[in-house]
Design a protein around this motif. Structure first.
Motif, mmCIF file in Angstrom:
data_model
loop_
_atom_site.group_PDB
_atom_site.id
_atom_site.type_symbol
_atom_site.label_atom_id
_atom_site.label_comp_id
_atom_site.label_asym_id
_atom_site.label_seq_id
_atom_site.Cartn_x
_atom_site.Cartn_y
_atom_site.Cartn_z
ATOM 1 N N ALA A 162 -13.390 21.267 18.131
ATOM 2 C CA ALA A 162 -12.392 21.888 18.994
ATOM 3 C C ALA A 162 -11.445 22.797 18.217
ATOM 4 C CB ALA A 162 -11.590 20.806 19.726
ATOM 5 N N LEU A 163 -11.420 22.665 16.894
ATOM 6 C CA LEU A 163 -10.548 23.493 16.062
ATOM 7 C C LEU A 163 -11.329 24.548 15.285
ATOM 8 C CD1 LEU A 163 -8.163 20.735 14.637
ATOM 9 C CD2 LEU A 163 -7.726 22.320 16.526
ATOM 10 N N ALA A 164 -12.560 24.784 15.661
ATOM 11 C CA ALA A 164 -13.408 25.726 14.923
ATOM 12 C C ALA A 164 -12.786 27.119 14.877
ATOM 13 C CB ALA A 164 -14.801 25.771 15.541
ATOM 14 N N GLN A 165 -12.284 27.592 16.004
ATOM 15 C CA GLN A 165 -11.702 28.937 16.043
ATOM 16 C C GLN A 165 -10.428 28.999 15.205
ATOM 17 O OE1 GLN A 165 -13.184 31.568 17.303
ATOM 18 N NE2 GLN A 165 -11.522 32.900 16.590
ATOM 19 N N LEU A 166 -9.645 27.932 15.221
ATOM 20 C CA LEU A 166 -8.423 27.897 14.418
ATOM 21 C C LEU A 166 -8.754 27.898 12.929
ATOM 22 C CD1 LEU A 166 -5.343 27.742 14.511
ATOM 23 C CD2 LEU A 166 -5.541 25.245 14.521
ATOM 24 N N LYS A 214 -5.055 12.025 10.276
ATOM 25 C CA LYS A 214 -6.507 11.898 10.134
ATOM 26 C C LYS A 214 -7.013 12.890 9.088
ATOM 27 C CE LYS A 214 -7.206 10.516 14.960
ATOM 28 N NZ LYS A 214 -7.694 9.159 14.654
ATOM 29 N N ALA A 215 -7.726 12.379 8.098
ATOM 30 C CA ALA A 215 -8.201 13.229 7.011
ATOM 31 C C ALA A 215 -9.232 14.234 7.478
ATOM 32 C CB ALA A 215 -8.774 12.368 5.885
ATOM 33 N N ASP A 216 -10.030 13.884 8.497
ATOM 34 C CA ASP A 216 -11.109 14.757 8.947
ATOM 35 C C ASP A 216 -10.774 15.495 10.240
ATOM 36 O OD1 ASP A 216 -11.026 12.550 10.566
ATOM 37 O OD2 ASP A 216 -13.206 12.227 10.593
ATOM 38 N N ALA A 217 -9.509 15.477 10.654
ATOM 39 C CA ALA A 217 -9.152 16.089 11.935
ATOM 40 C C ALA A 217 -9.438 17.582 11.954
ATOM 41 C CB ALA A 217 -7.674 15.843 12.234
ATOM 42 N N ASP A 241 -6.871 17.792 21.982
ATOM 43 C CA ASP A 241 -6.760 16.361 22.297
ATOM 44 C C ASP A 241 -6.366 15.513 21.094
ATOM 45 O OD1 ASP A 241 -7.253 16.611 24.995
ATOM 46 O OD2 ASP A 241 -9.424 16.454 24.744
ATOM 47 N N PHE A 242 -5.524 16.048 20.214
ATOM 48 C CA PHE A 242 -4.994 15.258 19.107
ATOM 49 C C PHE A 242 -3.581 14.799 19.433
ATOM 50 C CE2 PHE A 242 -8.243 17.535 16.592
ATOM 51 C CZ PHE A 242 -8.799 16.448 15.926
ATOM 52 N N ALA A 243 -3.308 13.537 19.152
ATOM 53 C CA ALA A 243 -1.941 13.035 19.216
ATOM 54 C C ALA A 243 -1.249 13.389 17.908
ATOM 55 C CB ALA A 243 -1.938 11.523 19.422
#
Length: 346
Positions: free
Chosen positions: A68-72, A60-63, A107-109
């Motif tokens: 949920a990944l803001a801190q990362l 996914k280009a926008d993943a 919650d990403f596959a």
């Protein structure tokens, strides 16, 4: 050749079977260009490298923009093993375990490292004439770098005289790859990618076709130069392929998988193919192995197709009640096979 579970476990390290699908080398390594080695430039490159890796693993280009990944995104160093400079690029090694854990918690596959090997028939039509990009040419390096950056195992033809004559615009953009099919067999790839790239006013544009089994994808791409075009095109190819091999969280179920015609070498290949599904060998009967896996039916079929396994669809045997109903002139009840059991063979 008959197998036992004990024999399989003892002999497995001695064998490997080179299937068509190819593990992507350096899947967790990202090379990002930098203008300098200043801290601000380094931090920006680390952020871009993280976004590139997330795209590779999710398709996914926008993943990477997920809340949920803001801190990362704020602190990508938490999943970085090491980094260093090579020329004008920052080479970043990510830790696979911590990266995958962070993505699953969001919650990403994920798309595993075992991916379809793609044979690229890439014809460049530029100001210096037309040429099919061959394995030993300098232009091949541009394609390989783009493929590695986007997490795709790419193969190129030899581009000998017969293949140069074969790779015409008409054959590359045909609705079916009939003209390329026989020439592609020698390269043992899973998918065929046909690209017609043209230069116009200093810009590059391309039309492409991708065939994987009986399914076809197509599209267009453009870039300021050949490297930018290759990156944009292979990014699009990655995004089209990924949904076939990843499933949304919660879509996987517990399935029983039977594989017929297995020997020691094929068992080694199965272990690699089934690794993303937490496969457990539960039964060995002759050359038929039974596994318990956690996957969706569609994902499992796509993964096994990479090893050219064929699904076995046997009709359920008739029962006495079937025969009695048939004598009364009425069709007997159809007994459906269990839907949580899939059977395949070589």
């Amino acid at each position: 050749m008959r197998l036992s579970a004990r024999l399989l476990l003892v002999c497995l390290p001695l064998f490997s079977l080179p299937g068509l699908a190819a593990p992507v080398a350096d899947l967790y390594q990202v090379r990002e260009p930098v203008a300098s080695q200043q801290p601000e430039e380094r931090d920006a490159a680390l952020g871009r490298a993280l976004e590139t890796l997330i795209q590779r693993l999710t398709g996914k280009a926008d993943a990477a923009q997920s809340p949920a990944l803001a801190q990362l995104r704020k602190e990508p160093q938490q999943v970085v093993s090491k980094y260093g400079y090579e020329g004008d690029a920052l080479l970043v090694e990510f830790d696979s375990i911590s990266t995958e854990r962070a993505l699953r918690q969001a919650d990403f596959a994920l798309w595993g490292a075992n991916r379809p090997a793609i044979l690229a028939w890439w014809l460049n039509d530029g100001s210096e004439g037309s040429s099919l990009v061959g394995d030993g040419q300098s232009a091949a390096q541009v394609l390989r770098q783009a493929a590695q950056y986007r997490g795709l195992p790419l193969r190129l033809p030899l581009a000998d005289l017969s293949e140069q004559l074969l790779a015409t615009p008409e054959n590359l953009l045909a609705g079916e790859p009939d003209a390329l099919r026989s020439a592609s067999e020698r390269y043992a790839a899973d998918a065929q990618l046909a690209v017609l790239a043209r230069e116009s006013d200093g810009q590059w544009q391309a039309e492409w076709r991708l065939w994987l089994g009986d399914e076809r994808e197509q599209g267009k791409a453009q870039g300021a130069n050949q490297a930018a075009l290759a990156d944009a095109l292979l990014l699009a190819v990655s995004q089209r392929l990924a949904p076939r091999f990843v499933v949304t969280p919660g879509a996987a179920t517990s399935l029983t998988l039977e594989i017929q015609g297995v020997d020691l070498k094929r068992y080694a290949e199965l272990q690699r193919l089934l690794e993303p599904f937490a496969a457990q060998l539960s039964k060995v009967q002759g050359e038929t192995l039974t596994f318990q896996v956690n996957a969706s039916v569609e994902q499992l079929r796509a993964q096994l197709a990479l090893a050219q396994l064929h699904e076995v669809t046997e009709q359920a045997p008739a029962t006495e009640s079937d025969a009695e109903a048939a004598t009364d002139g009425e069709p007997g009840p159809r007994i459906l096979p269990r839907t949580d059991v899939l059977r395949f063979r070589w």
